[in-house]
Scaffold this motif. Sequence first.
Motif, PDB file in Angstrom:
ATOM      1  N   ASP A  76      62.683 -14.552  15.589  1.00 19.76           N
ATOM      2  CA  ASP A  76      62.317 -13.236  15.040  1.00 19.76           C
ATOM      3  C   ASP A  76      60.911 -13.166  14.451  1.00 19.76           C
ATOM      4  O   ASP A  76      60.536 -12.150  13.859  1.00 19.76           O
ATOM      5  N   ARG A  77      60.130 -14.228  14.551  1.00 19.12           N
ATOM      6  CA  ARG A  77      58.811 -14.224  13.936  1.00 19.12           C
ATOM      7  C   ARG A  77      57.760 -14.521  15.002  1.00 19.12           C
ATOM      8  O   ARG A  77      57.858 -15.541  15.697  1.00 19.12           O
ATOM      9  N   PRO A  78      56.743 -13.649  15.147  1.00 17.72           N
ATOM     10  CA  PRO A  78      55.710 -13.917  16.146  1.00 17.72           C
ATOM     11  C   PRO A  78      55.063 -15.281  15.914  1.00 17.72           C
ATOM     12  O   PRO A  78      54.760 -15.633  14.771  1.00 17.72           O
ATOM     13  N   ARG A  94      56.927  -8.491  20.575  1.00 16.06           N
ATOM     14  CA  ARG A  94      57.544  -7.183  20.725  1.00 16.06           C
ATOM     15  C   ARG A  94      56.672  -6.074  20.164  1.00 16.06           C
ATOM     16  O   ARG A  94      56.231  -6.144  19.012  1.00 16.06           O
ATOM     17  N   ALA A 108      52.901  -7.519  16.844  1.00 15.88           N
ATOM     18  CA  ALA A 108      54.314  -7.869  17.016  1.00 15.88           C
ATOM     19  C   ALA A 108      54.989  -8.139  15.677  1.00 15.88           C
ATOM     20  O   ALA A 108      56.195  -7.978  15.545  1.00 15.88           O
ATOM     21  N   ALA A 109      54.202  -8.552  14.677  1.00 14.27           N
ATOM     22  CA  ALA A 109      54.778  -8.823  13.356  1.00 14.27           C
ATOM     23  C   ALA A 109      55.015  -7.537  12.585  1.00 14.27           C
ATOM     24  O   ALA A 109      55.815  -7.498  11.662  1.00 14.27           O
ATOM     25  N   ARG A 169      56.460   0.907  17.719  1.00 10.68           N
ATOM     26  CA  ARG A 169      57.174  -0.357  17.639  1.00 10.68           C
ATOM     27  C   ARG A 169      58.003  -0.587  18.910  1.00 10.68           C
ATOM     28  O   ARG A 169      58.161  -1.711  19.372  1.00 10.68           O
ATOM     29  N   HIS A 226      62.568  -2.819  20.454  1.00 11.96           N
ATOM     30  CA  HIS A 226      62.948  -4.047  19.750  1.00 11.96           C
ATOM     31  C   HIS A 226      62.371  -4.037  18.344  1.00 11.96           C
ATOM     32  O   HIS A 226      61.179  -4.256  18.153  1.00 11.96           O
ATOM     33  N   ARG A 241      61.495  -5.016  14.457  1.00  9.44           N
ATOM     34  CA  ARG A 241      61.152  -6.280  13.802  1.00  9.44           C
ATOM     35  C   ARG A 241      62.347  -6.727  12.960  1.00  9.44           C
ATOM     36  O   ARG A 241      62.899  -5.934  12.194  1.00  9.44           O
ATOM     37  N   ARG A 242      62.743  -7.965  13.128  1.00 10.85           N
ATOM     38  CA  ARG A 242      63.845  -8.511  12.341  1.00 10.85           C
ATOM     39  C   ARG A 242      63.349  -9.701  11.538  1.00 10.85           C
ATOM     40  O   ARG A 242      62.246 -10.190  11.742  1.00 10.85           O
ATOM     41  N   GLY A 243      64.204 -10.159  10.641  1.00 12.00           N
ATOM     42  CA  GLY A 243      63.917 -11.416   9.942  1.00 12.00           C
ATOM     43  C   GLY A 243      62.957 -11.301   8.785  1.00 12.00           C
ATOM     44  O   GLY A 243      62.396 -12.296   8.352  1.00 12.00           O
ATOM     45  N   MET A 244      62.736 -10.093   8.260  1.00 12.62           N
ATOM     46  CA  MET A 244      61.886  -9.961   7.067  1.00 12.62           C
ATOM     47  C   MET A 244      62.813  -9.940   5.858  1.00 12.62           C
ATOM     48  O   MET A 244      63.595  -9.020   5.690  1.00 12.62           O
TER      49      MET A 244
END
Lengths: 249, 269
Positions: free
Chosen positions: A72-74, A103, A167-168, B133, B136, B138-141
């Motif tokens: 999940d992290r660029p 993404r 992407a982030a 965006r 998809h 953004r996940r994981g923040m």
Amino acid sequence: MRLTLEVWRQTDPADAGRFETHVVDDATPEMSVVELLDRLNESLVEDGREPFAFESDCREGICGACGVTVDDRPHGPQPNTPSCHQRLSSWTDGQTVRIEPLRSGAYPVVRDLVVDRSALDRIVQAGGHVAIQAGTAPDADTTPVDHALAEMALDFAACIGCGACVAACPNGAAHLFVGSKLTHLASLPGGREERGKRARAMIAEMEQDFGPCSSFGECADVCPAGIPLAAIAAVNRERMRVVLRGKND
Amino acid sequence: MADPQDVKDAEPAPAPTERRPLPGAEPAALTTGRVRDARVRPAPKVPSWVLKIIMAVTGTVFALFVLVHMIGNLKIFMDPEHLNTYAYWLRTAFEPLLPYEGLLWIMRIVLLVCLVAHIAAAVMISSRARASRGTHKRRGMTNLRSFAARNMLVTGTVLLAFIIFHLLDLTLGKAVAPSGYQHIENGQAYAYENVVASFSRWPVAAFYMFALLVLFVHLAHGLWTVVQDLGATGRRTRAVGLFLAGAIPLAILLGNILIPIAVLTGVVK
């Protein structure tokens, strides 16, 4: 080290895409994410299966070609580190690594992990360059440039254009990318003459593909070139400057 | 070395599978690496950088208003007459240059215009953000900073609901107002009595305290965003901006939250 990989498989831009699960048994902690993909592809080819397409060139963090979303992290879990320098020591034996493309609505997937980042190229074409006749290289110190200013310009010129900042960003904004270009080009004598014109052109191009900035700060956390977060403020500063100044420089 | 003959004898590679064309995609996407030249959106009529400046300026107006509002509120800790005199003064301030309630109406109109502009810009900005965006998210923040940033629309909506509640409660004295609400009459305001009556209902006091926490989260991230939107790039300016973006919301939170606590604990009655 045994790692389970969930890797994005997408045959072409029209394909919906899905994750495929593979196991790599002989991963080592000093391998990079890109080398892990190499190892996976080797075994896929040995089995007569289709390898995953991904981009990579210099493998020393200066070209900006590689770039995948890892867990999940660029680029991967290590901050400010490109995919080619993300070591597998971030994971332990038996863990799962999820690899998908960078993404963004502005980055359509070409195939598997390869995305089309030409939206960034269009911004640079719009004004991210010096278009005046600069002549031959002048003698040193004919145009004095303060050392601190030169260092600052170099800090912002460090951008390798990998596009991970976009992407982030949950907004898909490109402010770190655009701000870094605007700042370094506006700082030095060669680029200064088109400062206003450049800001207008690059930001107009940016607005068609990329989102607005909401100061999440995620971009500066992943940027492998360590571009300071101040770059995102440079976008509005340069754009307001054109309005107040009303000139091309 | 492998005999070239072996290669010939190997099975022919399977023919590439049929590829469906993508609307707007160049057919050679897989060889050129370029999927489309179409942009996510045409050049917007009101650019996002203008919308962001509108949000920053209107948000700063709100922040300054609530800061001054909080300082005025602190008069409740002096004595009842002090707060009531202040409440009445707000209506007669700058008379005869301004008519009765002139200052209040100027502020109400300015705040209302800011509110409409702030919300309209927020809606436009977030819809552009979603489009840029793509599918998809953004996940994981997981960190605290991104919690505030991700929830700006949520905290903003809560604040809008709170503003409506607060106006009904202590300005208009309607619907949710305490039963003993007293309007201004004969040059006497009853702000003190109304606040105590309202906060003596514990669910109302709890809602005020919750709204103040939400305001802190919204304002802390909002003011930090103002620093970016108004183009502060210098190291020292940004450090000062970061400090103020924490200090102003914290002062507003602490100054205001003391009041329901004081009423509930009986310090102010």
